[in-house]
Write a protein that holds these residues in place. Structure first.
Motif, short mmCIF file in Angstrom:
data_model
loop_
_atom_site.label_atom_id
_atom_site.label_comp_id
_atom_site.label_asym_id
_atom_site.label_seq_id
_atom_site.Cartn_x
_atom_site.Cartn_y
_atom_site.Cartn_z
N GLN A 121 0.83 -1.21 0.00
CA GLN A 121 0.00 0.00 0.00
C GLN A 121 0.86 1.26 0.00
O GLN A 121 0.56 2.23 -0.70
CB GLN A 121 -0.92 0.00 1.21
N GLU A 122 1.94 1.25 0.76
CA GLU A 122 2.82 2.42 0.78
C GLU A 122 3.50 2.61 -0.57
O GLU A 122 3.66 3.73 -1.05
CB GLU A 122 3.88 2.29 1.87
N THR A 175 0.99 4.32 -2.71
CA THR A 175 0.85 5.73 -2.34
C THR A 175 1.99 6.57 -2.89
O THR A 175 1.77 7.67 -3.40
CB THR A 175 0.79 5.86 -0.81
N GLU A 217 1.56 6.99 -6.60
CA GLU A 217 0.50 7.97 -6.89
C GLU A 217 1.02 9.40 -6.72
O GLU A 217 0.68 10.29 -7.50
CB GLU A 217 -0.70 7.72 -5.98
#
Length: 277
Positions: free
Chosen positions: A185-186, A189, A192
């Motif tokens: 997930q990091e 992020t 993104e």
């Protein structure tokens, strides 16, 4: 190339006028070494890289501690050795580059303006060693170093993209080993943020980053089976096709194909767990 050839010629002349014994001899050595390394990157002529390494070694010797330019000379030699490692795969070059980068980092304590660069350099070389040896300690240290480097380059720092890109890659590798979803997930992020603030439309790395983000989202879906990210994957694929001028992108599968792959994978895992229970 004409400008580079001229620069090399001028730096050779400068070295003749400022030999090693000259107070600025180390600078002349370093300038010529950098230009030769730049030509190597264009031509892959190993003779240029070998000469650059030899010149950089001499520059390091002329800048013993506590010379204020020692960290620069250490870093330049490490860069050339890392280049040779990536060509020849000699671990001795990689080990020496890591050692040199460590010394350079020690000479650049916070708030040294080049500390973030040293952190990134050492992190990258440790990641190279991780890829060769799969030693988790190297990957873990690379992540820690790059986190510090990212903190030293807050938005809108013009070079924030470098630690963002590298940390995203390191965390993806960590997820591949541990399966810890927070690492994935990091990584998503960070990717993104690269697209939102660092690589706008027209940037040379936008298409590559779009592809990476799509693949990261695919991995998340395969792990969680949560379908909210599938529309984003299709949107990313459409943008890649639009920006690259291609009507298809086989590197990023469609959401329907991703669902099919995930179902087959999860079905196999269920069968495997049942067979060994």
């Amino acid at each position: 190339m004409a400008d580079l050839e001229k620069a090399i010629s001028m730096h050779r002349e400068g070295l003749e006028l400022r030999p090693s014994a000259h107070p600025q001899g180390s600078l002349s050595l370093e300038n010529l070494a950098i230009s030769l390394r730049d030509r190597y990157r264009c031509t892959n002529a190993m003779a240029d890289l070998e000469e650059a390494i030899s010149l950089s070694r001499e520059a390091v010797e002329l800048r013993p501690p506590p010379h204020t330019g020692r960290s620069d000379s250490l870093s330049e030699l490490a860069v050339s050795l890392l280049n040779r490692y990536r060509c020849m795969q000699s671990m001795s070059d990689l080990e020496e580059a890591i050692s040199l980068y460590r010394e350079a980092l020690e000479l650049r304590p916070s708030p040294h303006p080049k500390r973030s660069m040293s952190l990134s350099n050492l992190a990258i070389s440790l990641h190279d060693r991780y890829q060769h040896t799969k030693a988790m300690a190297d990957l873990e240290e690379a992540i820690l170093l790059d986190r510090e480097g990212l903190e030293l380059r807050p938005s809108p720092h013009p070079e924030r993209s470098h630690p963002l890109w590298n940390l995203s890659l390191f965390l993806e590798d960590m997820y591949a080993v541990t399966g810890v979803l927070s690492d994935l997930q990091e990584s998503i992020t960070l990717c993104e943020e690269l697209l939102d603030s660092q690589f706008p439309v027209g940037h040379v790395k936008r298409v590559e980053t779009l592809g990476r983000l799509a693949r990261l989202l695919q991995k998340r879906f395969c792990a969680t089976r949560q379908e909210e990210g599938l529309a984003r994957i299709d949107a990313l694929k459409d943008e890649i096709s639009r920006l690259s001028g291609s009507t298809s992108n086989t590197a990023v599968p469609s959401s329907s194909r991703i669902i099919g792959v995930a179902r087959k994978y999860n079905g196999f895992i269920s069968w495997y767990r049942g067979s060994v229970s």
